[in-house]
Design a protein around this motif. Structure first.
Motif, PDB file in Angstrom:
ATOM      1  N   GLU A 224       1.079   8.702  40.551  1.00  0.00           N
ATOM      2  CA  GLU A 224       1.739   9.348  39.406  1.00  0.00           C
ATOM      3  C   GLU A 224       3.238   9.408  39.628  1.00  0.00           C
ATOM      4  O   GLU A 224       3.710   9.390  40.774  1.00  0.00           O
ATOM      5  N   THR A 225       3.965   9.560  38.536  1.00  0.00           N
ATOM      6  CA  THR A 225       5.421   9.613  38.631  1.00  0.00           C
ATOM      7  C   THR A 225       5.919  10.905  39.268  1.00  0.00           C
ATOM      8  O   THR A 225       7.047  10.941  39.758  1.00  0.00           O
ATOM      9  N   CYS A 226       5.117  11.978  39.281  1.00  0.00           N
ATOM     10  CA  CYS A 226       5.574  13.220  39.922  1.00  0.00           C
ATOM     11  C   CYS A 226       5.854  12.999  41.401  1.00  0.00           C
ATOM     12  O   CYS A 226       6.702  13.675  41.990  1.00  0.00           O
ATOM     13  N   ALA A 227       5.149  12.042  42.028  1.00  0.00           N
ATOM     14  CA  ALA A 227       5.415  11.734  43.439  1.00  0.00           C
ATOM     15  C   ALA A 227       6.720  10.978  43.607  1.00  0.00           C
ATOM     16  O   ALA A 227       7.366  11.074  44.650  1.00  0.00           O
ATOM     17  N   LEU A 228       7.133  10.209  42.592  1.00  0.00           N
ATOM     18  CA  LEU A 228       8.442   9.552  42.634  1.00  0.00           C
ATOM     19  C   LEU A 228       9.543  10.599  42.560  1.00  0.00           C
ATOM     20  O   LEU A 228      10.552  10.513  43.264  1.00  0.00           O
ATOM     21  N   PRO A 276       1.064  17.630  34.567  1.00  0.00           N
ATOM     22  CA  PRO A 276       1.712  17.636  33.250  1.00  0.00           C
ATOM     23  C   PRO A 276       3.142  17.126  33.250  1.00  0.00           C
ATOM     24  O   PRO A 276       3.637  16.668  32.217  1.00  0.00           O
ATOM     25  N   ASP A 277       3.816  17.163  34.411  1.00  0.00           N
ATOM     26  CA  ASP A 277       5.187  16.671  34.468  1.00  0.00           C
ATOM     27  C   ASP A 277       5.263  15.188  34.793  1.00  0.00           C
ATOM     28  O   ASP A 277       6.362  14.626  34.833  1.00  0.00           O
ATOM     29  N   SER A 278       4.133  14.534  35.023  1.00  0.00           N
ATOM     30  CA  SER A 278       4.141  13.083  35.192  1.00  0.00           C
ATOM     31  C   SER A 278       4.326  12.409  33.842  1.00  0.00           C
ATOM     32  O   SER A 278       4.009  12.983  32.788  1.00  0.00           O
ATOM     33  N   ILE A 279       4.814  11.169  33.881  1.00  0.00           N
ATOM     34  CA  ILE A 279       5.208  10.449  32.672  1.00  0.00           C
ATOM     35  C   ILE A 279       4.385   9.176  32.535  1.00  0.00           C
ATOM     36  O   ILE A 279       4.100   8.497  33.514  1.00  0.00           O
ATOM     37  N   LYS A 280       4.038   8.841  31.301  1.00  0.00           N
ATOM     38  CA  LYS A 280       3.445   7.537  31.005  1.00  0.00           C
ATOM     39  C   LYS A 280       4.030   7.034  29.692  1.00  0.00           C
ATOM     40  O   LYS A 280       4.019   7.748  28.687  1.00  0.00           O
ATOM     41  N   ASP A 281       4.531   5.805  29.713  1.00  0.00           N
ATOM     42  CA  ASP A 281       5.097   5.169  28.520  1.00  0.00           C
ATOM     43  C   ASP A 281       6.126   6.064  27.832  1.00  0.00           C
ATOM     44  O   ASP A 281       6.174   6.150  26.600  1.00  0.00           O
ATOM     45  N   GLY A 282       6.918   6.756  28.634  1.00  0.00           N
ATOM     46  CA  GLY A 282       8.005   7.561  28.093  1.00  0.00           C
ATOM     47  C   GLY A 282       7.613   8.948  27.639  1.00  0.00           C
ATOM     48  O   GLY A 282       8.475   9.736  27.230  1.00  0.00           O
TER      49      GLY A 282
END
Length: 516
Positions: A224-228, A276-282
């Motif tokens: 997930e983007t939260c780890a980035l 919930p703070d992770s992102i997908k397709d903007g």
């Protein structure tokens, strides 16, 4: 007793009866980082903290230092497994990490990841999110070939296959590609050797994997983007279904391991799993869930005094539900945020109190009110029933339950622990019966069409709602896991490489080598 139709789903008025629901779990979270001039082990530790919601059974980190690969893993939470001394003793150029909730194989230390495998003098470490539906037959074939195993997990099967094919093809990316031809199911994997990071994903994209950039030739991959975010990386793109990425001193290279198939992202990432703070397709998963709540309100409205959520996963949908109907939103349940997976079992008396170990109602908020309780999903039914009872004991005059996902009627075989249909309340009961079972005044579910309207356009795996499985489920894998009258809608097996054996590919590799 009356029945009322609201939008796509029915909302029923019923009395009380008895019931059952528990949490559902994804298999795990994975992370990988190539950062020779930083501290990859420490970065992986904090990334796993961000991914801890994806698995609390075990955690592990493997580091490549240019000469070899070291691994540290154990049962427990990330903070329980790693000390400052552990991280200080793991310098390197590349690292991968894993936090696990097991769905396929043993649940002891041997199942903790990353898994190690040797290729001649080279050590590789593999971390896996997902489930391989054909791992039993592959494991048997490998054992017959004399290859030893330390666990009965599907992830170790993948690690051993990669090692076996790489030894014969003399190229790790080739070993990964040939392994991808053999394994079936949903998977996102990261692999480290002493001087490179690899990442690859199943051809349907069922399990998520994203690519991020830290700096010049510094890269990360994660579930997930939260780890980035926590390591300061910028999201670049998703790892494509069927793609193999290799990152080393030579830079980042991509090649096709398998042709991409029809896209089938796991829809439960949007309903529940992803933070919930992770992102997908903007779009953030928070916004998607908020919109699910709005759509749920349009499909299943109710006259009430207050909307509350089952924290934390139901909160965005509850806020959306309240906003759509112009109802007040409040905190009716308090979550004990320090209750996590533990090896210390409660006494029988505490176990009987069940959900109160994690949730407690606020009588001052719910007393004398007609409550709408919004949850992300209703899978087994027990938790919903216990919460409804608690709210009534706290003084709520009515409790209306709303689910921000459709009815879960079919088991998942791609990385969620709902593998037996008899555990799923919607597969065993009609809507009225479920409402009575959880002792709610009314009950409503979001429609499948409503859910899909709230997520980015694209293909999704909705097998848990429809029984339409994008990857064939072998009969040996699902026998006795379906209720009478339920038959999975499998794709045509003739369209796959299911008939190819490990020895067939090994022979092809030998012939190719002899022809060079």
């Amino acid at each position: 007793m009356t029945e009322q139709t609201c939008g796509v789903r029915d909302v029923v008025d019923l009395g009380q009866d008895d019931g059952d629901t528990a949490e559902i779990h994804d298999e795990c979270g994975v992370f990988g980082v190539w950062a020779p001039n930083r501290d990859p082990a420490r970065m992986t530790y904090f990334a796993l903290r961000a991914l801890q919601h994806r698995g609390q059974e075990s955690a592990g980190i493997a580091v490549g230092d240019g000469k070899t690969v070291l691994v540290r893993k154990d049962l427990g939470l990330v903070t329980q497994v790693f000390t400052e001394a552990d991280l200080a003793a793991m310098p390197g150029k590349v690292a991968i990490g894993h936090c696990r909730y097991g769905t396929a194989g043993a649940k002891g230390w041997e199942a903790a990841q990353p898994h190690l495998s040797t290729i001649d003098d080279t050590i590789i470490a593999l971390a896996h999110n997902g489930t391989l539906v054909n791992f039993d037959s592959l494991r048997r074939e490998l054992i017959e070939m004399g290859i030893p195993f330390r666990s009965n997990t599907d992830s170790e099967v993948a690690a051993k296959l990669i090692g076996y094919f790489t030894q014969r093809g003399h190229r790790l990316r080739s070993g990964i590609a040939h392994t991808m031809r053999m394994i079936k199911g949903g998977y996102a994997m990261v692999l480290a050797r002493e001087n490179a990071l690899y990442a690859f994903r199943d051809p349907h994209g069922i399990r998520p994997l994203v690519l991020g950039k830290l700096g010049e030739n510094e890269w990360v991959v994660a579930s997930e983007t939260c780890a980035l975010d926590i390591v300061g990386a910028t999201y670049v793109r998703d790892v494509e279904p069927g793609e193999i990425i290799r990152i080393s001193d030579d830079g980042m290279r991509s090649e096709r391991g398998l042709p991409p198939a029809d896209r089938h992202d796991c829809i439960f990432e949007h309903v529940y799993f992803s933070r919930p703070d992770s992102i997908k397709d903007g779009s953030s998963f928070y916004l998607m869930r908020h919109n699910m709540g709005r759509r749920l309100a349009r499909e299943t409205p109710v006259d009430a005094d207050l909307v509350i959520s089952v924290p934390d996963s139901g909160t965005p949908a509850a806020e959306g539900y309240a906003a759509e109907l112009g109802l007040p939103y409040g905190t009716g349940l308090i979550k004990n945020r320090y209750v996590a997976r533990t090896f210390i079992q409660p006494t029988q008396e505490l176990r009987q109190r069940g959900v109160r170990l994690k949730l407690n109602p606020l009588p001052d908020v719910v007393r004398g009110k007609r409550i709408v309780m919004v949850d992300d999903s209703i899978v087994r039914g027990t938790t919903s029933k216990q919460i409804v009872r608690m709210l009534r004991e706290a003084g709520a005059t009515e409790v209306h339950v709303r689910s921000a996902s459709p009815m879960v009627k079919w088991p998942c075989f791609y990385g969620i622990d709902t593998a037996n249909q008899d555990q799923l309340i919607a597969a065993n009961m009609e809507l009225k019966e479920i409402c009575s079972y959880i002792e709610a005044d009314t009950l409503g579910f979001l429609s499948i069409e409503g859910l899909l309207s709230c997520v980015p356009s694209g293909g999704y795996c909705t097998a848990c709602f429809t029984g339409d499985y994008p990857v064939e489920i072998p009969k040996s894998f699902y026998e006795e896991k379906f209720l009478p009258g339920y038959t999975p809608h499998n794709p045509d097996p003739s369209a796959s490489d299911a008939s190819i054996s490990i020895s067939d590919i090994a022979f092809d590799l030998k012939e190719s080598e002899n022809g060079d």
